[in-house]
Design an enzyme around this catalytic site. Structure first.
Site, PDB file in Angstrom:
ATOM      1  N   CYS A  73      43.535  37.500  71.492  1.00  0.00           N
ATOM      2  CA  CYS A  73      42.387  37.526  72.403  1.00  0.00           C
ATOM      3  C   CYS A  73      42.861  37.051  73.766  1.00  0.00           C
ATOM      4  CB  CYS A  73      41.297  36.593  71.855  1.00  0.00           C
ATOM      5  SG  CYS A  73      39.866  36.443  72.937  1.00  0.00           S
ATOM      6  N   CYS A 188      42.032  43.333  77.199  1.00  0.00           N
ATOM      7  CA  CYS A 188      41.138  42.792  76.166  1.00  0.00           C
ATOM      8  C   CYS A 188      41.510  43.525  74.886  1.00  0.00           C
ATOM      9  CB  CYS A 188      39.680  43.057  76.531  1.00  0.00           C
ATOM     10  SG  CYS A 188      38.524  42.702  75.185  1.00  0.00           S
TER      11      CYS A 188
HETATM   12  N1  DGL Z   1      38.999  40.479  72.389  1.00  0.00           N
HETATM   13  C1  DGL Z   1      38.844  39.514  73.416  1.00  0.00           C
HETATM   14  C2  DGL Z   1      39.928  39.612  74.492  1.00  0.00           C
HETATM   15  O1  DGL Z   1      41.008  40.073  74.232  1.00  0.00           O
HETATM   16  C3  DGL Z   1      37.536  39.249  74.069  1.00  0.00           C
HETATM   17  C4  DGL Z   1      36.249  39.761  73.629  1.00  0.00           C
HETATM   18  C5  DGL Z   1      35.100  38.855  73.959  1.00  0.00           C
HETATM   19  O2  DGL Z   1      34.631  38.832  75.115  1.00  0.00           O
HETATM   20  O3  DGL Z   1      34.695  38.150  73.020  1.00  0.00           O
HETATM   21  O4  DGL Z   1      39.725  39.187  75.590  1.00  0.00           O
END
Ligand code: DGL
Length: 262
Positions: A73, A188
């Site tokens: 993330c 993301c």
């Molecule tokens: N998957 C997450 C990232 O790589 C973020 C998603 C979210 O905002 O929860 O930033």
């Protein structure tokens, strides 16, 4: 310590990283943990979010006993990596926007950064730009709506193409600039799940760069004890997620449990 690789995200975005890890290490054991009760992370306040990430990761590490934690993330990594490394005794591999490979790939020196509201603004992101893409123009587009569409996709729904198109419009404008954007960082982990739709909606062909392969290589560097896969990969969530069960199974995570936070 021998144990599985634990992949953590706010939600289903970490599955794009799980896919890259499974390609590199087809025989390794993986666990998945997500904080879907707090999704989306990208619009949360920093200090509360840092405390929450540490709390959930500690609980997930205690439940899985992994050899390495992959924070799959960008929103969590650009905020809380240092704190996690202080709190945990296992190696922690983070995911940060792939600015460096994008700068290496861009011919026009105009790069798009598609990420959450938090990630496009973070000092960590600016440091990456200053270190690796000083000579590039960067068009930053916060596209939190794509997180929700990727979650829906794993839940078995078709993404809402009109919603995607609206969120992506500022990115497409950069393809019309005098020096046109030619490369986009998927900053993301949810976004690579939507890549077929991104490619189909883009007005011109673009290089799409994500961090999956780099993370997989890094995991191989920090641990030489990737234990062999035995039985089903398990997934821990902070909110009930029955609708995601089939989608998770498609990525090899068959057993779904509620993560108890202390
Ligand atoms: N998957 C997450 C990232 O790589 C973020 C998603 C979210 O905002 O929860 O930033």
């Amino acid at each position: 310590m021998a144990g599985p690789v634990l992949i953590f995200d706010s939600g289903m975005g970490g599955l794009s990283v799980a896919r890259a890890l499974r390609e590199h290490y087809p025989h390794a054991a993986f666990c998945y943990a997500c904080d879907n009760a707090w999704l989306p992370y990208g619009v949360r306040e920093d200090s509360a979010l840092t405390a929450r990430i540490v709390r959930v990761c500690r609980a997930a590490v205690s439940a899985c006993q992994p050899s390495v934690l992959v924070v799959a993330c960008n929103t969590a990594s650009t905020l809380a990596l240092e704190q996690l490394r202080m709190e945990l005794t296992i190696p922690v591999v983070g995911t940060v926007p792939a600015i460096k490979p994008a700068a290496a790939a861009s011919q026009s020196r105009h790069i798009g950064l598609l990420a959450t509201t938090a990630t496009v603004r973070r000092p960590y992101t600016q440091q990456l730009i200053d270190s690796f893409a000083r000579d590039c123009r960067i068009t930053r587009v916060a596209a939190d709506a794509l997180v929700i569409e990727a979650e829906a996709l794993v839940g078995g729904a078709k993404p809402d193409v009109r919603r995607l198109a609206t969120a992506l419009e500022p990115l497409w404008q950069a393809t019309q600039a005098e020096v046109a954007m030619d490369t986009v960082v998927l900053g993301c982990t949810h976004f690579p799940l939507l890549k077929p739709w991104l490619e189909a909606l883009a007005p011109v062909p673009l290089n799409w760069v994500d961090s999956g392969d780099a993370i997989a290589r890094r995991v191989g560097q920090v641990t030489d004890t990737l234990v062999a896969h035995c039985g089903d990969g398990c997934c821990f969530t902070t909110a009930p997620a029955a609708s995601l069960q089939a989608g998770l199974a498609g990525y090899g995570f068959h057993t779904l449990s509620r993560l108890s936070l202390d």
